[in-house]
Design a protein around this motif. Structure first.
Motif, PDB file in Angstrom:
ATOM      1  N   ILE A 199      -8.627   6.274  -5.260  1.00  0.00           N
ATOM      2  CA  ILE A 199      -9.320   5.231  -6.024  1.00  0.00           C
ATOM      3  C   ILE A 199      -8.326   4.452  -6.884  1.00  0.00           C
ATOM      4  O   ILE A 199      -8.380   3.224  -6.982  1.00  0.00           O
ATOM      5  CB  ILE A 199     -10.415   5.853  -6.912  1.00  0.00           C
ATOM      6  CG1 ILE A 199     -11.453   6.596  -6.067  1.00  0.00           C
ATOM      7  CG2 ILE A 199     -11.092   4.777  -7.768  1.00  0.00           C
ATOM      8  CD1 ILE A 199     -12.203   5.729  -5.094  1.00  0.00           C
ATOM      9  N   LEU A 200      -7.373   5.173  -7.482  1.00  0.00           N
ATOM     10  CA  LEU A 200      -6.428   4.524  -8.382  1.00  0.00           C
ATOM     11  C   LEU A 200      -5.471   3.589  -7.655  1.00  0.00           C
ATOM     12  O   LEU A 200      -4.976   2.632  -8.259  1.00  0.00           O
ATOM     13  CB  LEU A 200      -5.637   5.592  -9.162  1.00  0.00           C
ATOM     14  CG  LEU A 200      -6.466   6.550 -10.027  1.00  0.00           C
ATOM     15  CD1 LEU A 200      -5.548   7.478 -10.813  1.00  0.00           C
ATOM     16  CD2 LEU A 200      -7.397   5.788 -10.968  1.00  0.00           C
ATOM     17  N   THR A 201      -5.221   3.838  -6.364  1.00  0.00           N
ATOM     18  CA  THR A 201      -4.339   2.930  -5.618  1.00  0.00           C
ATOM     19  C   THR A 201      -4.930   1.529  -5.495  1.00  0.00           C
ATOM     20  O   THR A 201      -4.215   0.562  -5.215  1.00  0.00           O
ATOM     21  CB  THR A 201      -4.046   3.457  -4.191  1.00  0.00           C
ATOM     22  OG1 THR A 201      -5.272   3.710  -3.516  1.00  0.00           O
ATOM     23  CG2 THR A 201      -3.201   4.716  -4.235  1.00  0.00           C
ATOM     24  N   GLN A 202      -6.230   1.405  -5.719  1.00  0.00           N
ATOM     25  CA  GLN A 202      -6.865   0.089  -5.682  1.00  0.00           C
ATOM     26  C   GLN A 202      -6.608  -0.710  -6.953  1.00  0.00           C
ATOM     27  O   GLN A 202      -6.926  -1.891  -7.035  1.00  0.00           O
ATOM     28  CB  GLN A 202      -8.370   0.244  -5.464  1.00  0.00           C
ATOM     29  CG  GLN A 202      -8.728   0.915  -4.152  1.00  0.00           C
ATOM     30  CD  GLN A 202     -10.213   1.184  -4.028  1.00  0.00           C
ATOM     31  OE1 GLN A 202     -11.042   0.419  -4.520  1.00  0.00           O
ATOM     32  NE2 GLN A 202     -10.572   2.272  -3.359  1.00  0.00           N
ATOM     33  N   GLN A 203      -6.040  -0.025  -7.969  1.00  0.00           N
ATOM     34  CA  GLN A 203      -5.740  -0.642  -9.265  1.00  0.00           C
ATOM     35  C   GLN A 203      -6.954  -1.371  -9.838  1.00  0.00           C
ATOM     36  O   GLN A 203      -6.918  -2.582 -10.106  1.00  0.00           O
ATOM     37  CB  GLN A 203      -4.539  -1.587  -9.131  1.00  0.00           C
ATOM     38  CG  GLN A 203      -3.272  -0.883  -8.671  1.00  0.00           C
ATOM     39  CD  GLN A 203      -2.069  -1.796  -8.565  1.00  0.00           C
ATOM     40  OE1 GLN A 203      -2.165  -3.025  -8.630  1.00  0.00           O
ATOM     41  NE2 GLN A 203      -0.889  -1.208  -8.404  1.00  0.00           N
ATOM     42  N   ALA A 260       0.827  -1.203   0.000  1.00  0.00           N
ATOM     43  CA  ALA A 260       0.000   0.000   0.000  1.00  0.00           C
ATOM     44  C   ALA A 260       0.867   1.261   0.000  1.00  0.00           C
ATOM     45  O   ALA A 260       0.548   2.246  -0.682  1.00  0.00           O
ATOM     46  CB  ALA A 260      -0.938  -0.001   1.200  1.00  0.00           C
ATOM     47  N   GLU A 261       1.959   1.235   0.748  1.00  0.00           N
ATOM     48  CA  GLU A 261       2.890   2.365   0.762  1.00  0.00           C
ATOM     49  C   GLU A 261       3.510   2.570  -0.620  1.00  0.00           C
ATOM     50  O   GLU A 261       3.661   3.706  -1.087  1.00  0.00           O
ATOM     51  CB  GLU A 261       3.985   2.133   1.804  1.00  0.00           C
ATOM     52  CG  GLU A 261       3.504   2.249   3.241  1.00  0.00           C
ATOM     53  CD  GLU A 261       4.583   1.882   4.247  1.00  0.00           C
ATOM     54  OE1 GLU A 261       5.575   1.219   3.844  1.00  0.00           O
ATOM     55  OE2 GLU A 261       4.440   2.251   5.426  1.00  0.00           O
ATOM     56  N   ARG A 262       3.872   1.476  -1.255  1.00  0.00           N
ATOM     57  CA  ARG A 262       4.459   1.565  -2.599  1.00  0.00           C
ATOM     58  C   ARG A 262       3.470   2.175  -3.587  1.00  0.00           C
ATOM     59  O   ARG A 262       3.813   3.056  -4.383  1.00  0.00           O
ATOM     60  CB  ARG A 262       4.889   0.171  -3.086  1.00  0.00           C
ATOM     61  CG  ARG A 262       5.619   0.177  -4.425  1.00  0.00           C
ATOM     62  CD  ARG A 262       5.737  -1.213  -5.011  1.00  0.00           C
ATOM     63  NE  ARG A 262       4.439  -1.743  -5.411  1.00  0.00           N
ATOM     64  CZ  ARG A 262       3.807  -1.397  -6.543  1.00  0.00           C
ATOM     65  NH1 ARG A 262       4.351  -0.514  -7.366  1.00  0.00           N
ATOM     66  NH2 ARG A 262       2.645  -1.932  -6.838  1.00  0.00           N
ATOM     67  N   ARG A 263       2.225   1.718  -3.530  1.00  0.00           N
ATOM     68  CA  ARG A 263       1.207   2.241  -4.435  1.00  0.00           C
ATOM     69  C   ARG A 263       0.954   3.734  -4.195  1.00  0.00           C
ATOM     70  O   ARG A 263       0.757   4.496  -5.140  1.00  0.00           O
ATOM     71  CB  ARG A 263      -0.104   1.471  -4.258  1.00  0.00           C
ATOM     72  CG  ARG A 263      -0.058   0.032  -4.723  1.00  0.00           C
ATOM     73  CD  ARG A 263      -1.439  -0.595  -4.663  1.00  0.00           C
ATOM     74  NE  ARG A 263      -1.430  -2.015  -4.906  1.00  0.00           N
ATOM     75  CZ  ARG A 263      -2.525  -2.775  -4.987  1.00  0.00           C
ATOM     76  NH1 ARG A 263      -3.720  -2.218  -4.832  1.00  0.00           N
ATOM     77  NH2 ARG A 263      -2.437  -4.071  -5.223  1.00  0.00           N
ATOM     78  N   ALA A 264       0.954   4.140  -2.916  1.00  0.00           N
ATOM     79  CA  ALA A 264       0.713   5.545  -2.582  1.00  0.00           C
ATOM     80  C   ALA A 264       1.775   6.441  -3.209  1.00  0.00           C
ATOM     81  O   ALA A 264       1.467   7.502  -3.775  1.00  0.00           O
ATOM     82  CB  ALA A 264       0.677   5.728  -1.071  1.00  0.00           C
ATOM     83  N   LYS A 265       3.042   6.023  -3.122  1.00  0.00           N
ATOM     84  CA  LYS A 265       4.126   6.814  -3.704  1.00  0.00           C
ATOM     85  C   LYS A 265       4.055   6.815  -5.230  1.00  0.00           C
ATOM     86  O   LYS A 265       4.363   7.809  -5.878  1.00  0.00           O
ATOM     87  CB  LYS A 265       5.476   6.251  -3.245  1.00  0.00           C
ATOM     88  CG  LYS A 265       5.744   6.430  -1.762  1.00  0.00           C
ATOM     89  CD  LYS A 265       7.042   5.754  -1.359  1.00  0.00           C
ATOM     90  CE  LYS A 265       7.281   5.879   0.144  1.00  0.00           C
ATOM     91  NZ  LYS A 265       8.509   5.171   0.580  1.00  0.00           N
ATOM     92  N   GLU A 266       3.650   5.696  -5.788  1.00  0.00           N
ATOM     93  CA  GLU A 266       3.643   5.537  -7.234  1.00  0.00           C
ATOM     94  C   GLU A 266       2.506   6.294  -7.909  1.00  0.00           C
ATOM     95  O   GLU A 266       2.654   6.811  -9.019  1.00  0.00           O
ATOM     96  CB  GLU A 266       3.529   4.047  -7.576  1.00  0.00           C
ATOM     97  CG  GLU A 266       3.599   3.719  -9.041  1.00  0.00           C
ATOM     98  CD  GLU A 266       3.462   2.218  -9.283  1.00  0.00           C
ATOM     99  OE1 GLU A 266       2.317   1.736  -9.314  1.00  0.00           O
ATOM    100  OE2 GLU A 266       4.503   1.544  -9.396  1.00  0.00           O
TER     101      GLU A 266
END
Length: 291
Positions: free
Chosen positions: A159-163, A121-127
């Motif tokens: 929303i996008l962090t949920q892929q 989740a941390e990785r997705r937030a940064k990305e």
């Protein structure tokens, strides 16, 4: 993701004095991987239609197929959690739903709620932040201290962090000025092109429908008035005007060209640059014909 409506009807407050039929006999198949735009007059059933796509509301009768899920009036025992893991739903004014202490926690909330590890989740937030035009340096900040436009971007990023495999956008640029609306929609369209997920956008801006969509659904009085490619939907534009829709600028202009020059047909053009190029060739050939 398979997205099909089969004989779907929906009635609000059925059996009461306030009964309202919102959807009538909806049969629709949305192409997987498409950028689909839903348009129609106010009260035509646009929002009700898309709220069926992740089970927010159920059909009064009929069936909605979303991936391997079949949503019917009678609730079964199957949990919708797995389905909703793969669907992102962005409501109007999504920034009103921000609540976490930091932007990072806000972006991590959705994925972790669906079982994603904290590290992932941390990785997705940064990305994800660069995808919405924001710097990862903002992650420790409170989302409530941002400008209105930045808050909207954070809400979209959450929303996008949920892929999601299916991204549903119900007037995501509501309340923004024309420049802000185009920026937000262009950003979402770029994300769609990069990830190729199925995207469904609800809007009342016909220009956006023509510019972005590869498939369009026109709603009117709870029914599907038209559906198809932009060229199919905007052929015979008088029908769209008859239900209270305003034609996009390029479509209106080409209709005037057709009338003014008594042409039997004109090409389907989506952008101003295409119109300018067409007129340049047309007028050049017209002058040659007179010489």
């Amino acid at each position: 993701m398979q997205l099909t409506f089969n004989q779907v009807n929906h009635t609000y407050m059925a059996g009461t004095p306030f009964e309202h039929i919102a959807l009538k006999n909806i049969n629709l198949s949305i192409p997987p991987g498409s950028f689909t735009v839903v348009i129609g007059p106010t009260g035509s059933g646009k929002s009700t239609l898309v709220q069926h796509m992740n089970g927010l509301i159920r059909p009064t009768s009929g069936e909605v197929q979303v991936g391997t899920y079949r949503l019917r009036a009678k609730k079964d025992r199957t949990s919708l959690l797995t389905l909703r893991k793969s669907i992102g739903f962005l409501f109007q004014y999504p920034e009103h739903q921000l609540f976490e202490e930091t932007i990072e926690k806000e972006l991590m909330f959705g994925p972790m709620n669906f079982g994603v590890s904290k590290t992932e989740a941390e990785r997705r937030a940064k990305e994800v932040l660069p995808n919405v035009g924001l710097s990862p340096d903002l992650l420790p900040n409170s989302p409530l201290n941002l400008s209105g436009g930045q808050m909207r971007r954070v809400a979209i990023a959450s929303i996008l962090t949920q892929q999601p495999e299916l991204l549903i956008l119900d007037e995501p640029a509501a309340g923004l000025d024309p420049e802000g609306r185009q920026t937000i929609l262009d950003m979402l369209y770029s994300y769609h092109q990069k990830h190729q997920q199925t995207t469904v956008l609800v809007t009342h801006h016909m220009e956006d429908a023509l510019r972005l969509a590869d498939f369009i659904v026109v709603m009117n009085q709870g029914s599907i008035f038209r559906s198809g490619t932009p060229e199919e939907v905007f052929s015979g534009p008088e029908a769209l005007v008859s239900i209270g829709l305003e034609l996009p600028e390029t479509i209106r202009f080409m209709q005037e060209v057709k009338t003014s020059f008594a042409l039997t047909d004109v090409p389907f053009l989506k952008t101003r640059s295409e119109v300018v190029e067409y007129l340049s060739h047309f007028l050049s050939n017209d002058r040659k014909g007179d010489s």
